[in-house]
Design an enzyme around this catalytic site. Structure first.
Site, PDB file in Angstrom:
ATOM      1  N   GLY A   1      36.551  48.278  59.757  1.00  0.00           N
ATOM      2  CA  GLY A   1      35.948  48.554  61.054  1.00  0.00           C
ATOM      3  C   GLY A   1      35.423  49.982  61.146  1.00  0.00           C
TER       4      GLY A   1
ATOM      5  CG  ASN B   1      42.001  50.463  70.288  1.00  0.00           C
ATOM      6  OD1 ASN B   1      40.962  50.677  70.924  1.00  0.00           O
ATOM      7  ND2 ASN B   1      42.715  51.426  69.761  1.00  0.00           N
TER       8      ASN B   1
ATOM      9  CD  GLN C   1      42.345  45.720  68.560  1.00  0.00           C
ATOM     10  OE1 GLN C   1      42.998  44.696  68.762  1.00  0.00           O
ATOM     11  NE2 GLN C   1      42.748  46.662  67.718  1.00  0.00           N
TER      12      GLN C   1
ATOM     13  CB  SER D   1      38.359  45.614  60.964  1.00  0.00           C
ATOM     14  OG  SER D   1      39.112  46.168  59.918  1.00  0.00           O
ATOM     15  CB  ALA D   2      39.345  41.096  57.300  1.00  0.00           C
ATOM     16  CG  HIS D   3      43.338  45.331  59.203  1.00  0.00           C
ATOM     17  ND1 HIS D   3      44.236  45.902  60.058  1.00  0.00           N
ATOM     18  CD2 HIS D   3      42.243  46.119  59.237  1.00  0.00           C
ATOM     19  CE1 HIS D   3      43.710  47.007  60.576  1.00  0.00           C
ATOM     20  NE2 HIS D   3      42.502  47.159  60.097  1.00  0.00           N
TER      21      HIS D   3
ATOM     22  CB  THR E   1      31.542  47.021  42.588  1.00  0.00           C
ATOM     23  OG1 THR E   1      30.811  47.770  41.620  1.00  0.00           O
ATOM     24  CG2 THR E   1      31.924  45.670  41.996  1.00  0.00           C
TER      25      THR E   1
ATOM     26  CB  CYS F   1      55.760  62.623  71.376  1.00  0.00           C
ATOM     27  SG  CYS F   1      55.761  63.735  72.790  1.00  0.00           S
TER      28      CYS F   1
HETATM   29  C1  LIG Z   1      38.725  48.973  68.411  1.00  0.00           C
HETATM   30  C2  LIG Z   1      38.874  49.400  67.006  1.00  0.00           C
HETATM   31  N1  LIG Z   1      37.808  49.897  66.343  1.00  0.00           N
HETATM   32  C3  LIG Z   1      37.890  50.271  65.051  1.00  0.00           C
HETATM   33  C4  LIG Z   1      39.059  50.195  64.352  1.00  0.00           C
HETATM   34  C5  LIG Z   1      39.077  50.662  62.934  1.00  0.00           C
HETATM   35  O1  LIG Z   1      39.238  49.593  62.034  1.00  0.00           O
HETATM   36  P1  LIG Z   1      39.807  49.873  60.552  1.00  0.00           P
HETATM   37  O2  LIG Z   1      41.064  50.649  60.748  1.00  0.00           O
HETATM   38  O3  LIG Z   1      40.020  48.543  59.998  1.00  0.00           O
HETATM   39  O4  LIG Z   1      38.795  50.696  59.847  1.00  0.00           O
HETATM   40  C6  LIG Z   1      40.212  49.697  65.017  1.00  0.00           C
HETATM   41  C7  LIG Z   1      41.535  49.564  64.362  1.00  0.00           C
HETATM   42  O5  LIG Z   1      42.065  50.422  63.731  1.00  0.00           O
HETATM   43  C8  LIG Z   1      40.108  49.288  66.353  1.00  0.00           C
HETATM   44  O6  LIG Z   1      41.158  48.801  67.022  1.00  0.00           O
HETATM   45  C1  LIG Z   2      29.522  55.835  36.682  1.00  0.00           C
HETATM   46  C2  LIG Z   2      29.721  55.025  37.923  1.00  0.00           C
HETATM   47  N1  LIG Z   2      29.768  55.645  39.114  1.00  0.00           N
HETATM   48  C3  LIG Z   2      29.953  54.965  40.257  1.00  0.00           C
HETATM   49  C4  LIG Z   2      30.088  53.593  40.260  1.00  0.00           C
HETATM   50  C5  LIG Z   2      30.278  52.906  41.575  1.00  0.00           C
HETATM   51  O1  LIG Z   2      31.562  52.366  41.713  1.00  0.00           O
HETATM   52  P1  LIG Z   2      31.820  51.176  42.732  1.00  0.00           P
HETATM   53  O2  LIG Z   2      30.824  50.116  42.414  1.00  0.00           O
HETATM   54  O3  LIG Z   2      33.212  50.755  42.488  1.00  0.00           O
HETATM   55  O4  LIG Z   2      31.595  51.697  44.110  1.00  0.00           O
HETATM   56  C6  LIG Z   2      30.037  52.904  39.021  1.00  0.00           C
HETATM   57  C7  LIG Z   2      30.167  51.431  38.907  1.00  0.00           C
HETATM   58  O5  LIG Z   2      29.589  50.631  39.567  1.00  0.00           O
HETATM   59  C8  LIG Z   2      29.846  53.636  37.836  1.00  0.00           C
HETATM   60  O6  LIG Z   2      29.793  53.026  36.646  1.00  0.00           O
HETATM   61  S1  FES Z   3      56.579  65.748  69.926  1.00  0.00           S
HETATM   62 FE1  FES Z   3      56.515  65.761  72.049  1.00  0.00          FE
HETATM   63  S2  FES Z   3      58.661  66.110  72.445  1.00  0.00           S
HETATM   64 FE2  FES Z   3      58.657  66.097  70.299  1.00  0.00          FE
END
Ligand SMILES: Cc1ncc(COP(=O)(O)O)c(C=O)c1O
Ligand SMILES: Cc1ncc(COP(=O)(O)O)c(C=O)c1O
Ligand code: FES
Ligand code: FES
Lengths: 146, 389, 389, 146
Positions: free
Chosen positions: C74, C154, C182, C202-204, C240, C328
């Protein structure tokens, strides 16, 4: 990425080879672009009785040569001239967009071979109706840089 | 019709994830799924797993754990390193030095920065693919803020003189980033001894999972964030941590380093035998890249008169997985910028084949590839108007 | 000493990956590992898997497959959408509108753009957490290039009037991005009917894996790349492809949509019963967020006189996983910017608790949490100098 | 994140409560920052015979109150004055960096309670030797914004 038809013509190319005493020969393409196609024709009574090709190029280029030569075999020169790259691509059950230009090579190779025949026989060469841009690799608005 | 036998010789493209690595990842999907930013137990366990992986990566590089930041892969690491240094140090200067043979993740990032007003020098390479130290020295000006030169090239396998480059950069007070995506597990790396300030890596190149990588950032390096958001990764890289991926990266790099020497010996012997066989059996063939200073599994050869994509298609038909520098494969405009930079003519570059060997390859694989490759080359040459001449 | 029983009520932080999703991912690690950019069979199979997932995501949103781009989550999707639109359309204008309650992935990205010379309006929200349509209308100028308002918040779960916002933006010719991280699986979404131009997910957050997400980009939207490099994702997002992650995302979103109605009914009933129990059994307590227009699993309540982190620690002791808006917990400077934006005083925000229910929660979980929570609040109030007064 | 010692003092706080007729009371902190600590002392012959605390705050704040009150019980006022936040944090087997200020609260609360006793007994309040910055949440160079 390629249709079954393309793979069939690539793996089992029809009409591959050369005709040593051809009536018409056409060569198109550019080695720096990775493609050269050469078409050989034997013409009897205005009819293409034999056709062969040699191709340096990708799978689509080979398959296009194979299919295009199949399509013009037995045709009159007029009929052969009308075989467009689109028709070749369609007969191959489609080509990826970035590979369409490879079928253009086949069309152009045939045209060149036919005109070679015509010139040798003292005839006016025919002119291309729809000259293809040499946007070689066809990517967006960029052109082959060589 | 397709062959039963599969011989994978494209390890520079990606590798199969080691089953032991997958096993280590699995508990972190459905059981240890806590978000490390949270406070409760399953979250603390995730956090611990992330920190263990960070140590594993640090150990592999001779770095400190708090100098390792996880990213989504090599591309993000390269983008972050280069853009992050550029934007954070713009007041110091606007000049960046790289090489002509970098991966697109570096080259296109540099081109993007040129549009943003930075000036970039693309160092040429010699015919083996190495940058010349004298060229680098000459290129550094008082405007230079970053030198980014890859550790080893992904196409031709050439290893660059990294320690020498690191020394010069440190002396001249210029940050040095190296894209070590291809080097990890193949070359011994020590970021301190080699005076590297930033280093990119990507797990799927060394039997780890795809979609996870890391950037090493030496302490005190001034760098902007690339991804803004939550406070993860010491507020330097936002986004919920990919725990299974991070765990997989940690184990994969540990295993890669542990077996490196033995595997390099084995793989380079296979590679050398294959090269000998090719050069002996197939005329009009040449080796690309450096004869010695190259990745152990990398073989890059050009076959005159034929084109790479059709070679790959035929090899694929026989179950052999390889790659080429021909533009026709990718539909791009030019054959490999790397091969051209080494001075290879475009028509020869079109006939290049990259075979990159790895963990699973055997002597039988080499024999099989030699046999099939010879047939393929003969078959395509018979079809070629260039060869016919 | 720690309780055996674990009750996870922090589904907005992350979710356990559905075991069926993990099963679908596994073959793509060590068997179907081919790089989709390659040409041979195992690579083509990867490519097919990626395209299938793209269709699954498109179907879930009412989009076309070629409008879906995979990202590392996300955060990357939000960064890409906002920076990509800003830099690509700078000539048209330099004004962006967002809300005061966005996730940091949006807020910090907007703040970064302010440093780059863009001007950003942060729309206030009412006490339920909704932006006012009249405020939005007033804020749009001829310099406005982007409105980015989240689909659902969120922290407090409030759902924003997305279709109305989409309509206004389309009428005024301004791009509309929504962070739907969300919302997916909790609210029906149709990007065409709602006139959304860009959407992050975002899948998770919906039982998919961590480290993978997507950005929907409506056709013809003008946007710059965020990650430069290889030609993946139609040359728009380099790197990739994370095949197992992409496959997991595709299946997870399909399953989330399929069970949405039934699950929402079940989860919101649990949530409502929990809210009733809290308000009935624990005095000096209030609900935060919108009474009706809220995510089905979200409960956010403030307990006077006590602080959130100590609440979380005690709940954790009893095996309950929850979160808080207290500063906190995170060591940040201020309690939740979202709670403050709804007008909650800082001291009350410090005593807020977020319980987000999901797939595995049961009636017994609700009973258990009600019982333990009451004890925890009493215990902390006894210790509190504020309550003692 | 927290040491076992912190968790022990958080889960089983020592000296929690209030002394209704305390000889000295000190209150520090700020509810908008999420923390208030109140320390109650009973002093006999210059010795702290009883001490209690009330805390609104995080786990570290509660544990610091508990530990700090343990550390000053039975000490003379002079000795108690010397108990630093660092000593409290060390006794707790460490605190996360961003939580160090919570231990500062305990030190300050004790100082305030001692000075409250001194003022009530007509004595000069002691002055802080190393006044702590009110960099409340201790994050980098930012300060609590309220
Ligand atoms: C509303 C919202 N936007 C963006 C994100 C960011 O997604 P991610 O942490 O998967 O990058 C989150 C969760 O962390 C979210 O709740
Ligand atoms: C030399 C080099 N740099 C960067 C990348 C990019 O890595 P990735 O595709 O995992 O983002 C690759 C492979 O694709 C690579 O061979
Ligand atoms: S961080 Fe706020 S009281 Fe400890
Ligand atoms: S010959 Fe180059 S792409 Fe077909």
């Amino acid at each position: 990425m390629y249709s079954e038809k393309v793979m069939d013509h690539f793996m089992n190319p029809r009409n591959q080879g050369e005709i040593t005493e051809a009536d018409g020969v056409g060569e198109v393409g550019n080695p720096t672009c990775g493609d050269i196609m050469r078409i050989f024709l034997t013409v009897k009574d205005n009819i293409i009785t034999e056709v062969k090709f040699q191709t340096f190029g990708c799978g689509a280029a080979v398959a296009s040569s194979s299919m295009a030569t199949e399509m013009i075999k037995g045709k009159t020169l007029e009929e052969a001239w009308e075989v467009s790259n689109k028709a070749v691509a369609e007969a191959l059950e489609g080509l990826p967009a970035i590979k369409m230009h490879c079928s253009v090579l086949a069309e152009e190779g045939i045209h060149k071979a036919i005109n070679d025949y015509r010139i040798k026989h003292g005839l006016e060469p025919w002119v291309e109706k729809n000259p293809h841009s040499h946007d070689h690799h066809g990517h967006e608005d960029e052109t082959c840089s060589t | 019709m397709t062959a039963e036998r599969i011989v994978y010789m494209d390890h520079s493209a990606t590798t199969a994830t080691d089953p032991a690595v997958v096993d280590a990842m699995i508990p972190w999907f459905s059981k240890g799924y806590g978000n490390p930013s949270s406070l409760y137990r399953i979250a603390r366990e995730s956090k611990t797993a992330v920190e263990k992986a960070r140590s594993q990566v640090a150990t592999a590089l001779g770095a400190q754990p708090d100098e390792i930041y996880f990213t989504s892969g090599g591309t993000e690491a390269d983008n972050w390193a280069i853009k992050g240094i550029a934007f954070a140090n713009r007041k110091k200067g606007n000049h960046i030095i790289t090489s002509a043979i970098e991966h697109h993740a570096v080259l296109h990032t540099c081109e993007y920065l040129e549009k943003q007003g930075f000036s970039v020098t693309y160092l040429p390479v010699d015919e083996t693919g190495q940058v010349r130290i004298s060229d680098l020295k000459d290129a550094i000006t008082d405007q230079t803020i970053l030198v980014t030169i890859m550790f080893a090239n992904n196409e031709i396998g050439t290893i660059e003189p990294i320690a020498e480059i690191g020394k010069i950069c440190r002396e001249r007070g210029v940050y040095f980033h190296t894209d070590a995506v291809q080097a990890i597990g193949n070359v011994a790396i020590d970021v301190v001894a080699m005076q590297i300030d930033l280093l990119s890596l990507s797990a799927h190149k060394f039997y780890g999972p795809k979609g996870i990588g890391a950037l090493y950032i030496r302490k005190s390096v001034r760098i902007d964030n690339l991804l803004h958001g939550g406070g993860q990764e010491k507020r330097k890289r936002a986004g919920t941590e990919n725990i299974p991926g991070i765990v997989g990266l940690g184990l994969a790099i540990e295993r890669a380093i542990a077996r490196m020497d033995e595997q390099n010996k084995r793989v380079s012997a296979l590679r050398d035998r294959m090269l000998d066989g090719i050069l002996k059996n197939i005329p009009n063939t040449r080796l690309n890249g450096h004869p010695k200073e190259r990745l152990p599994g990398n073989l890059n050869v050009s076959f005159d008169f034929i084109e790479g994509e059709s070679m790959l298609l035929l090899l694929d038909h026989f179950g052999i997985c390889a790659s080429t520098g021909s533009a026709c494969t990718s539909g791009s405009l030019e054959p490999s910028h790397v091969l051209l930079a080494t001075g290879l003519p475009a028509e020869t570059a079109h006939g290049s084949l990259r075979l990159t060997l790895g963990a699973e390859n055997t002597d039988e694989d080499v024999d099989y590839v030699l046999e099939q490759l010879q047939k393929v080359v003969i078959r395509l040459r018979e079809m070629s108007p260039l060869y016919a001449d």
